[in-house]
Every structure is written in C-alpha cells, then in structure tokens.
Design a protein around this motif. Sequence first.
Motif, PDB file in Angstrom:
ATOM      1  N   TYR A   1      51.327  31.050  15.434  1.00 12.70           N
ATOM      2  CA  TYR A   1      52.384  30.048  15.325  1.00 12.70           C
ATOM      3  C   TYR A   1      52.052  28.842  16.194  1.00 12.70           C
ATOM      4  O   TYR A   1      51.957  28.963  17.407  1.00 12.70           O
ATOM      5  CB  TYR A   1      53.722  30.645  15.759  1.00 12.70           C
TER       6      TYR A   1
ATOM      7  N   ILE B   1      56.632  25.850  17.001  1.00 13.11           N
ATOM      8  CA  ILE B   1      57.699  26.809  17.308  1.00 13.11           C
ATOM      9  C   ILE B   1      58.972  26.048  17.660  1.00 13.11           C
ATOM     10  O   ILE B   1      58.954  25.172  18.519  1.00 13.11           O
ATOM     11  CB  ILE B   1      57.285  27.718  18.484  1.00 13.11           C
TER      12      ILE B   1
ATOM     13  N   SER C   1      49.610  25.467  20.213  1.00 10.86           N
ATOM     14  CA  SER C   1      51.047  25.692  20.058  1.00 10.86           C
ATOM     15  C   SER C   1      51.869  24.698  20.857  1.00 10.86           C
ATOM     16  O   SER C   1      51.509  24.326  21.973  1.00 10.86           O
ATOM     17  CB  SER C   1      51.422  27.098  20.527  1.00 10.86           C
TER      18      SER C   1
ATOM     19  N   ASP D   1      56.750  26.614  12.012  1.00 11.05           N
ATOM     20  CA  ASP D   1      56.134  27.890  11.630  1.00 11.05           C
ATOM     21  C   ASP D   1      57.072  29.056  11.894  1.00 11.05           C
ATOM     22  O   ASP D   1      57.031  30.068  11.191  1.00 11.05           O
ATOM     23  CB  ASP D   1      54.834  28.115  12.424  1.00 11.05           C
TER      24      ASP D   1
END
Length: 139
Positions: free
Chosen positions: A2, A5, A32, A103
Amino acid sequence: MYNRILLAVDGSDHSLRATKQAVKLASGSKESQVTVVFVADYDNAKHEVLHSGSSVELDLQRRKKLQPVEENLAAGDIRYKVEILHGTPGPAIVKYANEEGFDVLVIGSRGLNGLQEMVLGSVSHKVVKRANCPVLIVK
C-alpha cells in the motif's frame, strides 16, 4: 504493498490504534504516504465556534486532537500529510477516499454493540459500505 494510505481520525483512542496499524502498513514501502483526514463535523461545528475565541484558536483545538496521531507517524518515520475536511464524517471520508483513489483506508471502530449500530449506524460502517478501496477497521 500500500503506497497511498488514508487514515481517518477523530482524536479518540480508536484513532490512535488505527494510526498504529497505518504505521505498520506504511512501513512496508519507502514510497508509502499516509494522508490523515480529520472531519470538522457540522453537528459539532456550531458548539466549537461558539466556544472558541477565533478561527485560529479553533484550528489549534483541532490540531491538538491530531497531535498524538502525528507523533506516532513521525516516530515511525512515515511520510504523511493532514487534511481537515468539513461535513458529516461518514460521507465526507467516503467522498474524499473515492475522489483521491487511495490503496487502503484505515479507520477506528467505535465499538458500538449490534443494536446501537443497527439503529444509529457508525462512521466506520458507512465508510466500509461506500468506499471504493479496501477498508481496515481497527478495534
């Protein structure tokens, strides 16, 4: 993994537990980034405005609720940004999540019992039903 986020928080203990899970998810990849959303709820806005001296003070009160969340993200060395939305929490979170294409969405559970949830609903329940991305509800 991911990379994008979305972490929905309200300053509660449930939000802090959700933050810890978001840190775990984000630590899996250097690319991320966590976007923290806090919704200034219309139902509480009138009360908040009446009891704050100015818009600057109101903004500081909201940021104070976010401070533990930001501290956890910083301690985990996670890239993040904060967005303050206005509206009703469930629909505002869903709209933002769906428009921005995250995601995964991480949100705390309020722990309502079955009857209360059936009658009142909960923000996390509304979000999981309407978001176009996977949703992680943290207890």
